[in-house]
Write an enzyme that holds these catalytic residues in place. Structure first.
Site, PDB file in Angstrom:
ATOM      1  N   ASP A  83       0.809  -1.226   0.000  1.00 41.52           N
ATOM      2  CA  ASP A  83       0.000   0.000   0.000  1.00 41.52           C
ATOM      3  C   ASP A  83       0.845   1.280   0.000  1.00 41.52           C
ATOM      4  O   ASP A  83       1.991   1.297   0.414  1.00 41.52           O
ATOM      5  CB  ASP A  83      -0.996   0.016   1.174  1.00 41.52           C
ATOM      6  N   GLU A 141      -0.689  -2.220   5.138  1.00 44.38           N
ATOM      7  CA  GLU A 141       0.243  -2.200   6.275  1.00 44.38           C
ATOM      8  C   GLU A 141       0.111  -0.904   7.057  1.00 44.38           C
ATOM      9  O   GLU A 141       0.334  -0.870   8.260  1.00 44.38           O
ATOM     10  CB  GLU A 141       1.685  -2.373   5.784  1.00 44.38           C
ATOM     11  N   GLU A 142      -0.222   0.183   6.350  1.00 46.03           N
ATOM     12  CA  GLU A 142      -0.169   1.507   6.984  1.00 46.03           C
ATOM     13  C   GLU A 142      -1.190   1.693   8.109  1.00 46.03           C
ATOM     14  O   GLU A 142      -1.075   2.625   8.894  1.00 46.03           O
ATOM     15  CB  GLU A 142      -0.296   2.619   5.939  1.00 46.03           C
ATOM     16  N   HIS A 370       7.420   8.619   4.656  1.00 47.32           N
ATOM     17  CA  HIS A 370       6.137   9.344   4.765  1.00 47.32           C
ATOM     18  C   HIS A 370       6.320  10.836   4.448  1.00 47.32           C
ATOM     19  O   HIS A 370       5.556  11.655   4.960  1.00 47.32           O
ATOM     20  CB  HIS A 370       5.499   9.179   6.154  1.00 47.32           C
TER      21      HIS A 370
END
Ligand SMILES: [Zn+2]
Ligand SMILES: [Zn+2]
Length: 403
Positions: A83, A141-142, A370
């Site tokens: 993702d 996963e986030e 990020h």
């Protein structure tokens, strides 16, 4: 085995171009957590093309491909997450994100390319390999607020059970480490995390007569100060812990006391006992504040991710293999990070080994995951592939080969 590892290493270098093509393809088409439909389709087509047995639609868009070696051995798994993040990319390269406001800013495009590259490389060597290879491509996963963890869902769906996996490994790119270098730890490598929700309930009143009400905004200010004082001075300073609040909401109008304030924050820790000590302490602090102010203070704890702990025995074996593949100078021990990750769900089901792969251009400036500027160095891709393929090939042997 030494000869085979040399050949794996050479082939990984030979696949550098293909890895970059794959990575850029994923980078251009990022998808958010639980929306990895296109990504999953690319993965499925690639794995089917290699002749792997492929299962799709696991825990959403998760994919598993199984490769069988030519000799009996152990089953080993490799996990890659798929993702991307809701971030507008600022890097202006030909393969920049084509999806407005969505970007592979956590390097999962690298993870995808390395996972697929490992499936390709090992399938080329399959007749000489032992055991079974389970390639796991995981959605989401986030984590929240976008639904359940993909790892949790895939483990619940039994991806490590058939074949029964003896070791599960994964890597994450690290922007503060030179490309091609590796950091690892034998125990806890990432923090456990909880989402905390704090509700401070007061009593609304006219802004001119606060004595007729209870002001939850004022109490919230006291709560925040008291919490940080408590963490700094009442928990052993040698025990890492972080509590930060990222969201606060309350009140309707400038001259009316609010009736309620809610806060959402994140607690991170590296020891379960510290987590318990913090939560117990917070409740004690809140009980005292409630008594002093008349406000109600309610704490809700939502466990997010457990701590990421590497299996010590597997780590010992993995480090031996990585040293033999890459040379001892490229491996370093890490300090546990306060970030968190959902790989612990896999590591709870089978011995796990998770490590970091440097992606900083040597001499270049450090970047952050990020971040809209995140631009990992593709020179790290063949090194990641060497590590992944070499690790899996050795760990699948019935007995750990002497290296
Ligand atoms: Zn991330
Ligand atoms: Zn990530």
């Amino acid at each position: 085995m030494r000869q085979l590892l040399e050949e794996i290493k050479a082939r990984a270098q030979g696949l550098a171009e293909e890895l970059a093509v794959l990575r850029r393809e994923f980078h251009q088409h990022p998808e958010l957590s639980h929306q990895e439909e296109r990504t999953g389709e690319v993965v499925v087509a690639y794995l089917r093309d290699l002749g792997l047995t492929v299962t799709t639609g696991i825990a959403g868009h998760g994919v598993v491909g199984v490769l069988k070696g030519g000799r009996p051995g152990r089953a080993v798994a490799w996990r890659a997450d798929m993702d991307a993040l809701p971030i507008a990319e600022k890097v202006n390269l030909p393969w920049r994100s084509q999806v407005e406001g969505v970007m592979h800013a956590c390097g999962h495009d690298f993870h995808l390319a390395i996972g697929l590259g490992a499936a390709r490389l090992l399938s080329e060597f399959k007749d000489r390999l032992a055991g079974d290879y389970v390639f796991i491509f995981q959605p989401a996963e986030e984590g929240p607020p976008v639904g359940d963890s993909g790892a949790k869902g895939m483990v619940a769906a039994g991806v490590l059970d058939n074949p029964k996996v003896a070791a599960v490994c994964a890597l994450h790119v690290a922007p503060n480490l030179d490309a091609g270098h590796i950091r690892y730890g034998p125990g806890v490598v990432m923090a456990g995390a909880d989402r905390l929700i704090l509700t401070v309930t007061g009593k609304s009143a006219h802004g001119a007569t606060p004595h007729r009400g209870v002001d939850p905004i004022l109490v919230t200010a006291q709560v925040l100060n008291q919490i940080q004082g408590f963490l700094a001075q009442q928990i052993d300073a040698r025990s890492p812990k972080i509590l930060t609040f990222g969201r606060i909401q309350g009140g309707n109008r400038f001259n009316i006391l609010a009736d309620e304030v809610t806060l959402e924050g994140s607690l991170r820790y590296l020891q379960d006992t510290v987590r318990q000590e913090v939560l117990n302490g917070l409740r004690r602090q809140f009980a005292g504040l409630t008594q002093a102010t008349g406000a109600g203070i309610k704490l809700t704890v939502e466990p997010l991710f457990p701590m990421l702990k590497n299996d010590p025995e597997l780590t010992g074996q993995a480090v031996q293999i990585l040293q033999s593949l890459l040379g001892p100078k490229r491996l370093k021990l890490l300090h546990p990070a306060m970030g968190s990750e959902d790989f612990p769900y896999f590591a709870a089901r089978a011995p796990g080994f998770y490590f970091f792969l440097g992606v900083r251009t040597p001499g270049g400036r450090a970047q952050a995951l990020h971040s809209p500027d995140f631009n990992p160095d593709e020179a790290a891709l063949p090194c990641g592939l060497t590590a992944a393929a070499g690790l899996l090939a050795c760990l699948a042997e019935p007995e750990l080969p002497s290296l």
